[in-house]
Scaffold this active site. Structure first.
Site, mmCIF file in Angstrom:
data_model
loop_
_atom_site.group_PDB
_atom_site.id
_atom_site.type_symbol
_atom_site.label_atom_id
_atom_site.label_comp_id
_atom_site.label_asym_id
_atom_site.label_seq_id
_atom_site.Cartn_x
_atom_site.Cartn_y
_atom_site.Cartn_z
ATOM 1 N N ASP A 47 45.356 -28.782 -39.265
ATOM 2 C CA ASP A 47 45.954 -29.146 -37.980
ATOM 3 C C ASP A 47 46.907 -28.047 -37.523
ATOM 4 O O ASP A 47 47.783 -27.606 -38.273
ATOM 5 C CB ASP A 47 46.714 -30.466 -38.147
ATOM 6 C CG ASP A 47 47.059 -31.114 -36.823
ATOM 7 O OD1 ASP A 47 46.592 -30.614 -35.784
ATOM 8 O OD2 ASP A 47 47.783 -32.129 -36.829
ATOM 9 N N ILE A 48 46.739 -27.594 -36.299
ATOM 10 C CA ILE A 48 47.570 -26.536 -35.725
ATOM 11 C C ILE A 48 48.595 -27.196 -34.809
ATOM 12 O O ILE A 48 48.232 -27.846 -33.828
ATOM 13 C CB ILE A 48 46.731 -25.524 -34.936
ATOM 14 C CG1 ILE A 48 45.531 -25.054 -35.757
ATOM 15 C CG2 ILE A 48 47.597 -24.344 -34.502
ATOM 16 C CD1 ILE A 48 45.872 -24.400 -37.076
ATOM 17 N N GLU A 95 30.841 -7.020 -28.239
ATOM 18 C CA GLU A 95 30.601 -8.464 -28.303
ATOM 19 C C GLU A 95 29.478 -8.782 -29.288
ATOM 20 O O GLU A 95 29.610 -9.636 -30.165
ATOM 21 C CB GLU A 95 30.229 -8.980 -26.915
ATOM 22 C CG GLU A 95 29.914 -10.461 -26.852
ATOM 23 C CD GLU A 95 31.161 -11.299 -26.855
ATOM 24 O OE1 GLU A 95 31.347 -12.016 -27.850
ATOM 25 O OE2 GLU A 95 31.931 -11.231 -25.885
ATOM 26 N N SER A 119 35.611 -15.163 -28.433
ATOM 27 C CA SER A 119 34.328 -14.610 -28.855
ATOM 28 C C SER A 119 34.261 -14.523 -30.367
ATOM 29 O O SER A 119 33.174 -14.534 -30.943
ATOM 30 C CB SER A 119 34.125 -13.216 -28.270
ATOM 31 O OG SER A 119 33.627 -13.262 -26.968
ATOM 32 N N ASP A 125 29.790 -10.767 -32.964
ATOM 33 C CA ASP A 125 29.082 -12.020 -33.210
ATOM 34 C C ASP A 125 28.180 -11.921 -34.438
ATOM 35 O O ASP A 125 28.176 -12.806 -35.303
ATOM 36 C CB ASP A 125 28.246 -12.401 -31.992
ATOM 37 C CG ASP A 125 29.090 -12.762 -30.779
ATOM 38 O OD1 ASP A 125 30.304 -12.929 -30.951
ATOM 39 O OD2 ASP A 125 28.535 -12.863 -29.675
ATOM 40 N N GLY A 153 47.344 -33.821 -34.695
ATOM 41 C CA GLY A 153 46.074 -34.398 -34.273
ATOM 42 C C GLY A 153 45.390 -33.530 -33.235
ATOM 43 O O GLY A 153 45.684 -32.334 -33.103
ATOM 44 N N ASP A 166 44.516 -31.690 -29.847
ATOM 45 C CA ASP A 166 45.261 -31.238 -28.674
ATOM 46 C C ASP A 166 44.372 -30.324 -27.848
ATOM 47 O O ASP A 166 43.327 -29.844 -28.315
ATOM 48 C CB ASP A 166 46.563 -30.529 -29.061
ATOM 49 C CG ASP A 166 46.344 -29.348 -29.989
ATOM 50 O OD1 ASP A 166 45.716 -28.366 -29.559
ATOM 51 O OD2 ASP A 166 46.787 -29.403 -31.156
#
Length: 612
Positions: A563-564, A300, A518, A304, A582, A584
């Site tokens: 936009d996905i 982790e 993460s 990061d 838009g 979601d």
């Protein structure tokens, strides 16, 4: 035990104030909760086990602070970017002097000296270390050791505590009492730590992506995400930050997750050769360590730091390592309970005069395991940072609309209110309206990844900046969709998203692929930091609290986000929500188009007409 002798000193000091008047007053319950599912009471807590009690005093002027926050964060407002100083924020969250005096009097009446009390700069928090035996007397309660089977964590907690009647209006909360939190990293267990061979290549032709830098992305990015992939995909190849304009970026580390400098060197050699020979600053909070033994490198922490700092090099970077983590194992005789590190980090960062302008956190928990008063106070702490010009990003979670289990088939989505009703499970702090929650995508072209956490809070009301976007999304749902499984009138998340699968990092000297939201939080934070650099280099203030700007841009300049519209986030035995045009509840407004965003945030102009 050495603890007993030190406690005797505290008691001796307390005799100095024993002459203070003691108020005779009945105790009434301040807070009572049901233990969250999965927690079992094991045994009474050891009487000499030391608890670090954090006492939150009311903030009577918080509404005024919130007003300032929204004004300086609203790109249509004349005060946009005029962030408050530490001193101004401290003054706005300070409790009434009467509250300070009465709480101090109460503590001294139990033998605690002023010297044993630690206070926040604004005096809205008082911290004292006491044995369980005294905490039980002060709070008219009984502490027990509780065990969580799934995570093997143990906590010393109570499910109810009381205060003298006259103190109820002067104390918001006391913890650790009723907070049953496992505070985990948002790293998908399904897509994590897959070993790869060094030097993996893909000779396929580039993938056409109109919004990317140069209109295309390396084909290898469909199977392995690198810093180069992200800069191509998010239209930032041609931008190099100054590194000398005062901009800073940071990531937080908890639960003894250590960021390896040796692995960072390998990562830089592999992906950011210009950064070889550089590193990051380590800031310890509450005795946090950053051990450099190879076997102690944390996946982790490495994820990061490597990606947040790789994207933003040469921006000065900080890794905050905060000590304290579960489990507390009662039969080892641990002298002090150190498993609530998150408030300790918040107290530390709020005490700093110049915190980094962008901070990413990839940890959280199920919202319903967090008492409402605790969640509210922590969320308000984020507001304080936002008012000071700090942008906070959080992973949205890896359980889709369900709990933290990334496998929809094994999720348990039941309420903790005794009804055991089926309900979508929000994540916290992602559900807090004063942070930016980052969901997950995968592949090129991008689609939503199935574990992307998203949905609706059960605690926080919907802020005005979300109203139009979220209402538009809900209007697209078929009538009755998931009726009773979520509250459609509250705070929704995530706000945005970023890639979250198959990130190539180095761990214990070897390249591995890792995934989860993460990865998406430090990724999005990296591009926010680049935007801050562009602004600071032009003499403009940092972006600060992002969400009012994000929702304004999403309405006015939607091309600033990719936009996905494909994918969903299953959980709780349902397909979850669908990605759509838009905003979601799977990917928010989508992923960043850095080039477009930079044009907007460095123009010094408003975004146009105001939306009602």
């Amino acid at each position: 035990m050495m603890f007993l002798s030190s406690w005797s000193v505290v008691l001796a000091l307390g005799t100095l104030v024993s002459a203070l008047p003691k108020r005779e007053c009945a105790h009434t319950v301040k807070e009572s909760v049901r233990p969250p599912r999965g927690w079992s009471k094991v045994q009474p807590a050891p009487a000499d086990h030391v608890i670090e009690l954090r006492i939150g005093l009311p903030q009577p002027n918080f509404a005024t602070l919130e007003k300032h926050l929204y004004e300086v964060s609203d790109p249509f407002h004349e005060r946009y970017g005029a962030h408050l100083s530490k001193e101004e924020v401290d003054a706005l969250v300070a409790p009434h002097s009467e509250s300070v005096e009465l709480v101090t009097e109460w503590l001294t009446s139990h033998g605690l000296s002023e010297g044993s009390m630690s206070r926040s700069p604004a005096q809205d928090w008082v911290t004292v270390k006491v044995p369980v035996s005294l905490a039980e007397k002060m709070l008219d309660t009984e502490y027990h050791v509780w065990s969580h089977e799934a995570s093997n964590a143990s906590l010393v907690r109570t499910t109810s505590y009381s205060l003298p009647d006259y103190l109820h209006e002067h104390i918001d909360l006391i913890q650790p009492t009723t907070l049953f939190s496992t505070w985990r990293g948002m790293k998908s267990t399904i897509h994590s730590s897959k070993a790869v061979q060094p030097g993996t290549t893909n000779n396929a032709p580039p993938i056409k992506v109109p919004t990317a830098s140069g209109g295309e992305v390396d084909a290898s990015c469909n199977t392995t995400i690198t810093v180069s992939c992200l800069k191509q995909l998010y239209n930032a190849v041609d931008f190099t930050p100054s590194g000398k304009d005062g901009n800073q970026i940071a990531v937080t580390g908890y639960l003894e997750q250590f960021a390896s400098i040796a692995d960072l060197k390998l990562f830089y050699e592999d992906q950011v050769p210009a950064a070889v020979g550089t590193s990051f600053k380590v800031t310890s909070v509450n005795g946090g360590q950053n051990n450099q033994t190879e076997s102690e490198a944390g996946d982790e922490a490495n994820l990061d730091t490597q990606f947040a700092f790789g994207i933003t090099f040469p921006t000065p970077a900080t890794f905050f390592t905060t000590g304290g983590s579960p489990p507390f194992i009662p039969d080892i005789g641990t002298p002090t309970d150190t498993n609530e590190p998150y408030l300790q980090w918040l107290e530390f960062i709020l005490a700093q005069n110049d915190p980094p302008q962008t901070i990413s956190t990839s940890y959280g928990d199920d919202e319903q395991t967090v008492p409402v008063n605790y969640a509210t106070r922590v969320c308000n702490l984020f507001a304080q940072l936002g008012a000071r010009g700090v942008s906070l990003t959080f992973s949205s979670g890896d359980g889709g609309v369900g709990d933290g289990d990334p496998d929809p088939a094994t999720q348990e989505c039941f309420t903790n209110d005794g009804r055991n009703a089926t309900r979508f499970i929000a994540g916290f702090p992602a559900s807090c309206p004063f942070v930016t929650a980052v969901g997950g995508t995968t592949f090129v072209p991008e689609v939503a990844i199935f574990f992307s956490g998203g949905g609706f809070s059960n605690v926080f009301p919907r802020p005005s900046y979300q109203e139009k976007a979220v209402t538009d999304f809900l209007d697209k749902l078929a009538p009755g969709t998931y009726a009773g499984l979520f509250n459609p009138y509250v705070q929704a998340f995530p706000d945005v998203s970023a890639q979250s699968n198959d990130f190539r990092i180095f761990l214990e000297g070897e390249p591995v692929l890792i995934g989860g939201t993460s990865a998406s939080s430090p990724t999005f934070a990296g591009f926010v930091s680049l935007l801050n650099d562009a602004r600071l280099s032009k003499g403009l203030p940092p972006l600060g609290f992002l969400n009012p700007l994000i929702y304004a841009i999403g309405a006015e300049e939607p091309s600033a986000f990719n936009d996905i519209t494909v994918g969903n986030n299953p959980g709780c035995g349902t397909p979850g929500f669908n990605s759509s045009e838009g905003w979601d509840a799977v990917t928010g407004f989508g992923t960043p188009n850095f080039g477009k965003l930079k044009e907007i945030v460095t123009s010094g102009k408003t975004l146009g007409r105001r939306h009602s």
